[in-house]
Motif scaffolding. Structure first.
Motif, PDB file in Angstrom:
ATOM      1  N   SER A 167       0.854  -1.182   0.000  1.00 61.11           N
ATOM      2  CA  SER A 167       0.000   0.000   0.000  1.00 61.11           C
ATOM      3  C   SER A 167       0.892   1.234   0.000  1.00 61.11           C
ATOM      4  O   SER A 167       2.097   1.142   0.260  1.00 61.11           O
ATOM      5  N   PRO A 168       0.319   2.421  -0.275  1.00 57.73           N
ATOM      6  CA  PRO A 168       1.141   3.638  -0.304  1.00 57.73           C
ATOM      7  C   PRO A 168       1.868   3.919   1.005  1.00 57.73           C
ATOM      8  O   PRO A 168       2.907   4.579   1.008  1.00 57.73           O
ATOM      9  N   SER A 169       1.333   3.415   2.120  1.00 56.91           N
ATOM     10  CA  SER A 169       1.960   3.676   3.417  1.00 56.91           C
ATOM     11  C   SER A 169       3.036   2.655   3.780  1.00 56.91           C
ATOM     12  O   SER A 169       3.715   2.789   4.795  1.00 56.91           O
ATOM     13  N   ALA A 170       3.212   1.625   2.964  1.00 59.25           N
ATOM     14  CA  ALA A 170       4.173   0.562   3.275  1.00 59.25           C
ATOM     15  C   ALA A 170       5.598   1.004   2.945  1.00 59.25           C
ATOM     16  O   ALA A 170       5.829   1.885   2.114  1.00 59.25           O
ATOM     17  N   ASP A 171       6.547   0.371   3.618  1.00 63.63           N
ATOM     18  CA  ASP A 171       7.968   0.581   3.336  1.00 63.63           C
ATOM     19  C   ASP A 171       8.352  -0.385   2.217  1.00 63.63           C
ATOM     20  O   ASP A 171       8.311  -1.595   2.384  1.00 63.63           O
ATOM     21  N   ILE A 172       8.742   0.176   1.058  1.00 68.80           N
ATOM     22  CA  ILE A 172       8.959  -0.632  -0.139  1.00 68.80           C
ATOM     23  C   ILE A 172      10.449  -0.738  -0.475  1.00 68.80           C
ATOM     24  O   ILE A 172      11.181   0.248  -0.407  1.00 68.80           O
ATOM     25  N   GLN A 173      10.877  -1.941  -0.831  1.00 66.56           N
ATOM     26  CA  GLN A 173      12.227  -2.176  -1.335  1.00 66.56           C
ATOM     27  C   GLN A 173      12.136  -2.996  -2.622  1.00 66.56           C
ATOM     28  O   GLN A 173      11.275  -3.871  -2.756  1.00 66.56           O
ATOM     29  N   LEU A 174      13.039  -2.715  -3.542  1.00 62.87           N
ATOM     30  CA  LEU A 174      13.130  -3.479  -4.779  1.00 62.87           C
ATOM     31  C   LEU A 174      14.439  -4.256  -4.770  1.00 62.87           C
ATOM     32  O   LEU A 174      15.513  -3.672  -4.599  1.00 62.87           O
ATOM     33  N   HIS A 175      14.349  -5.567  -4.915  1.00 65.25           N
ATOM     34  CA  HIS A 175      15.532  -6.432  -4.902  1.00 65.25           C
ATOM     35  C   HIS A 175      15.699  -7.060  -6.281  1.00 65.25           C
ATOM     36  O   HIS A 175      14.787  -7.735  -6.783  1.00 65.25           O
ATOM     37  N   ILE A 176      16.871  -6.844  -6.880  1.00 63.44           N
ATOM     38  CA  ILE A 176      17.165  -7.325  -8.228  1.00 63.44           C
ATOM     39  C   ILE A 176      18.267  -8.378  -8.163  1.00 63.44           C
ATOM     40  O   ILE A 176      19.343  -8.128  -7.616  1.00 63.44           O
ATOM     41  N   PHE A 177      17.999  -9.552  -8.698  1.00 67.24           N
ATOM     42  CA  PHE A 177      18.972 -10.644  -8.732  1.00 67.24           C
ATOM     43  C   PHE A 177      19.423 -10.888 -10.173  1.00 67.24           C
ATOM     44  O   PHE A 177      18.609 -10.791 -11.106  1.00 67.24           O
ATOM     45  N   SER A 178      20.690 -11.205 -10.347  1.00 70.69           N
ATOM     46  CA  SER A 178      21.180 -11.568 -11.679  1.00 70.69           C
ATOM     47  C   SER A 178      22.121 -12.760 -11.552  1.00 70.69           C
ATOM     48  O   SER A 178      22.774 -12.957 -10.528  1.00 70.69           O
ATOM     49  N   ASP A 179      22.178 -13.554 -12.616  1.00 62.77           N
ATOM     50  CA  ASP A 179      23.042 -14.725 -12.636  1.00 62.77           C
ATOM     51  C   ASP A 179      23.313 -15.096 -14.094  1.00 62.77           C
ATOM     52  O   ASP A 179      22.626 -14.615 -15.008  1.00 62.77           O
ATOM     53  N   ALA A 180      24.301 -15.950 -14.290  1.00 61.69           N
ATOM     54  CA  ALA A 180      24.661 -16.344 -15.652  1.00 61.69           C
ATOM     55  C   ALA A 180      25.248 -17.742 -15.656  1.00 61.69           C
ATOM     56  O   ALA A 180      25.791 -18.218 -14.656  1.00 61.69           O
ATOM     57  N   ARG A 198       3.926  -4.212  10.540  1.00 58.85           N
ATOM     58  CA  ARG A 198       5.195  -4.941  10.531  1.00 58.85           C
ATOM     59  C   ARG A 198       5.082  -6.295   9.835  1.00 58.85           C
ATOM     60  O   ARG A 198       5.874  -7.212  10.091  1.00 58.85           O
ATOM     61  N   ASP A 199       4.111  -6.442   8.940  1.00 61.43           N
ATOM     62  CA  ASP A 199       4.002  -7.662   8.145  1.00 61.43           C
ATOM     63  C   ASP A 199       4.863  -7.514   6.894  1.00 61.43           C
ATOM     64  O   ASP A 199       4.796  -6.490   6.198  1.00 61.43           O
ATOM     65  N   ILE A 200       5.656  -8.540   6.603  1.00 62.54           N
ATOM     66  CA  ILE A 200       6.543  -8.518   5.452  1.00 62.54           C
ATOM     67  C   ILE A 200       5.980  -9.417   4.357  1.00 62.54           C
ATOM     68  O   ILE A 200       5.549 -10.538   4.621  1.00 62.54           O
ATOM     69  N   CYS A 201       5.967  -8.906   3.135  1.00 65.17           N
ATOM     70  CA  CYS A 201       5.509  -9.696   1.992  1.00 65.17           C
ATOM     71  C   CYS A 201       6.491  -9.486   0.842  1.00 65.17           C
ATOM     72  O   CYS A 201       6.918  -8.359   0.570  1.00 65.17           O
ATOM     73  N   VAL A 202       6.862 -10.579   0.190  1.00 63.99           N
ATOM     74  CA  VAL A 202       7.782 -10.523  -0.940  1.00 63.99           C
ATOM     75  C   VAL A 202       7.085 -11.136  -2.157  1.00 63.99           C
ATOM     76  O   VAL A 202       6.531 -12.222  -2.075  1.00 63.99           O
ATOM     77  N   ARG A 203       7.100 -10.412  -3.286  1.00 68.45           N
ATOM     78  CA  ARG A 203       6.443 -10.881  -4.490  1.00 68.45           C
ATOM     79  C   ARG A 203       7.381 -10.752  -5.695  1.00 68.45           C
ATOM     80  O   ARG A 203       8.085  -9.753  -5.845  1.00 68.45           O
ATOM     81  N   LEU A 204       7.363 -11.755  -6.548  1.00 66.67           N
ATOM     82  CA  LEU A 204       8.064 -11.669  -7.817  1.00 66.67           C
ATOM     83  C   LEU A 204       7.310 -10.707  -8.719  1.00 66.67           C
ATOM     84  O   LEU A 204       6.098 -10.853  -8.924  1.00 66.67           O
ATOM     85  N   ILE A 205       8.016  -9.706  -9.270  1.00 71.58           N
ATOM     86  CA  ILE A 205       7.390  -8.720 -10.133  1.00 71.58           C
ATOM     87  C   ILE A 205       7.562  -9.081 -11.605  1.00 71.58           C
ATOM     88  O   ILE A 205       6.609  -9.110 -12.378  1.00 71.58           O
ATOM     89  N   THR A 206       8.775  -9.378 -12.004  1.00 75.64           N
ATOM     90  CA  THR A 206       9.037  -9.754 -13.387  1.00 75.64           C
ATOM     91  C   THR A 206      10.451 -10.317 -13.493  1.00 75.64           C
ATOM     92  O   THR A 206      11.217 -10.264 -12.526  1.00 75.64           O
ATOM     93  N   SER A 207      10.788 -10.841 -14.643  1.00 74.33           N
ATOM     94  CA  SER A 207      12.141 -11.326 -14.881  1.00 74.33           C
ATOM     95  C   SER A 207      12.424 -11.307 -16.376  1.00 74.33           C
ATOM     96  O   SER A 207      11.505 -11.228 -17.200  1.00 74.33           O
ATOM     97  N   ARG A 208      13.703 -11.364 -16.704  1.00 73.57           N
ATOM     98  CA  ARG A 208      14.143 -11.395 -18.102  1.00 73.57           C
ATOM     99  C   ARG A 208      15.309 -12.366 -18.230  1.00 73.57           C
ATOM    100  O   ARG A 208      16.023 -12.599 -17.257  1.00 73.57           O
ATOM    101  N   ASN A 209      15.493 -12.877 -19.436  1.00 74.54           N
ATOM    102  CA  ASN A 209      16.692 -13.679 -19.694  1.00 74.54           C
ATOM    103  C   ASN A 209      17.019 -13.685 -21.175  1.00 74.54           C
ATOM    104  O   ASN A 209      16.195 -13.292 -22.006  1.00 74.54           O
ATOM    105  N   LYS A 210      18.224 -14.087 -21.477  1.00 73.96           N
ATOM    106  CA  LYS A 210      18.680 -14.247 -22.853  1.00 73.96           C
ATOM    107  C   LYS A 210      19.573 -15.472 -22.913  1.00 73.96           C
ATOM    108  O   LYS A 210      20.256 -15.789 -21.938  1.00 73.96           O
TER     109      LYS A 210
END
Length: 258
Positions: A167-180, A198-210
Motif C-alpha cells: 500500500s502507499p503507506s508501506a515501506d517498499i524495497q526493490l531487490h534485483i537478482f542476476s546470474d549467468a 510490521r508484516d513482510i511480503c515478498v512478491r516476484l514482479i518480473t524477470s528477463r533472460n537471454k
C-alpha cells in the motif's frame, strides 16, 4: 498512456472508492470519443456487486485473458496459457512447426522465464544446425522439445498472485537478482513491502533472460551482461510501477569491480 494495451484497459486502485472513480472517469472519457468498454473484471467482491447493478454484461467473474495469460478475478491470480500438443506416432517435427509451437507460449510478465528459457535454447540450436524450414529436426532436438513441452504442461497449474501486497503507506524495497551460465543469463525483480503492522511480503514482479551468444564467452563476461540486464530491469520496474525514490538492492554471486 500507461494502462491501455491494444483494446484492453488494465488498472486498479488501493481502495473501493478509487475503483469507483476510475470506473466513472474511464467510462465518461471514452464515451466522449465514441468508445465504450464492454466488459469489466475485478478482484474486489464489493465492487463486483456494484458493477452487476450496471448490467449483466458489464462484469466478468470467470477466468479472462490478460496479455496472453489467464487471470482469475476471484482468486486474483495469474495462470499461464498453454496449448497441449498430443504427440503422434511417427510425427515429423520440422524446424517450421517446432518454432511455431514454441512461439505460441507467451509470458509477457516474465513469471516463468526459468523454464521458458529452454525454448530459446531450442530455437538457437535449430539455427546453428543450418537446416531449412521444412527439414525434419534431428532426433536430439525433438527430444529437447518433448522434455520442454512436458515441463510447460505442468507449469500451467501454477498460479501467481497478481497483487504485490503493498500500500502507499508501506515501506517498499526493490531487490534485483542476476546470474549467468554458459547457456543463458538473466535477472529477476522482487518487491519487498513492510506494512505498518510490521508484516513482510515478498512478491516476484518480473524477470528477463537471454540465451548466451553463439560465440563462446567467459563466465565473468556473461555475469557482467547479466548485471547490465539487472540495472535495466530495475529502471524499467521503477518507471512502470511508479516506484521512484525507493531503496533498490542488487544481488549477484560474482565479484564485479567497476
Amino acid at each position: 498512456m500507461t494502462n491501455f494495451y491494444m483494446d484492453d484497459f488494465l488498472s486498479g486502485s488501493h481502495d473501493v472508492q478509487g475503483l469507483r472513480e476510475l470506473h466513472s472517469q474511464m467510462n465518461g472519457m471514452l464515451k466522449r470519443g465514441g468508445f465504450e468498454l464492454a466488459k469489466w473484471a475485478t478482484s474486489n467482491p464489493k465492487f463486483a456487486t456494484e458493477l452487476l447493478d450496471h448490467g449483466p454484461r458489464e462484469i466478468q467473474q470467470t477466468q479472462c485473458g490478460v496479455l496472453g495469460m489467464s487471470w482469475d478475478p476471484k482468486s486474483d491470480k495469474f495462470f499461464l496459457k498453454v496449448e497441449d500438443y498430443p504427440f503422434k506416432q511417427r510425427e515429423e517435427l520440422t524446424k517450421r512447426n517446432l518454432i511455431s509451437r514454441i512461439s505460441k507460449i507467451y509470458d509477457p510478465t516474465g513469471f516463468f522465464t526459468p523454464i521458458l528459457v529452454s525454448d530459446k535454447m531450442i530455437i538457437q540450436h535449430l539455427w546453428t544446425l543450418g537446416i531449412h524450414w521444412d527439414d525434419v529436426a534431428p532426433e536430439d532436438v525433438v527430444e529437447m522439445w518433448r522434455q520442454f513441452h512436458r515441463s510447460v504442461i505442468e507449469i500451467a497449474s501454477i498460479s501467481i498472485p497478481r497483487w504485490p501486497a503493498y500500500s502507499p503507506s508501506a515501506d517498499i524495497q526493490l531487490h534485483i537478482f542476476s546470474d549467468a551460465s554458459q547457456s543463458a543469463y538473466g535477472s529477476c525483480a522482487y518487491l519487498r513491502s513492510l506494512s505498518k503492522g510490521r508484516d513482510i511480503c515478498v512478491r516476484l514482479i518480473t524477470s528477463r533472460n537471454k540465451v548466451s551468444p553463439i560465440k563462446t564467452e567467459t563466465i565473468p563476461r556473461l555475469e557482467l551482461m547479466g548485471a547490465v540486464m539487472a540495472t535495466e530491469l530495475a529502471t524499467y520496474v521503477q518507471r512502470a510501477c511508479r516506484l521512484q525514490g525507493i531503496d533498490v538492492y542488487y544481488w549477484t554471486d560474482s565479484m564485479i569491480v567497476l
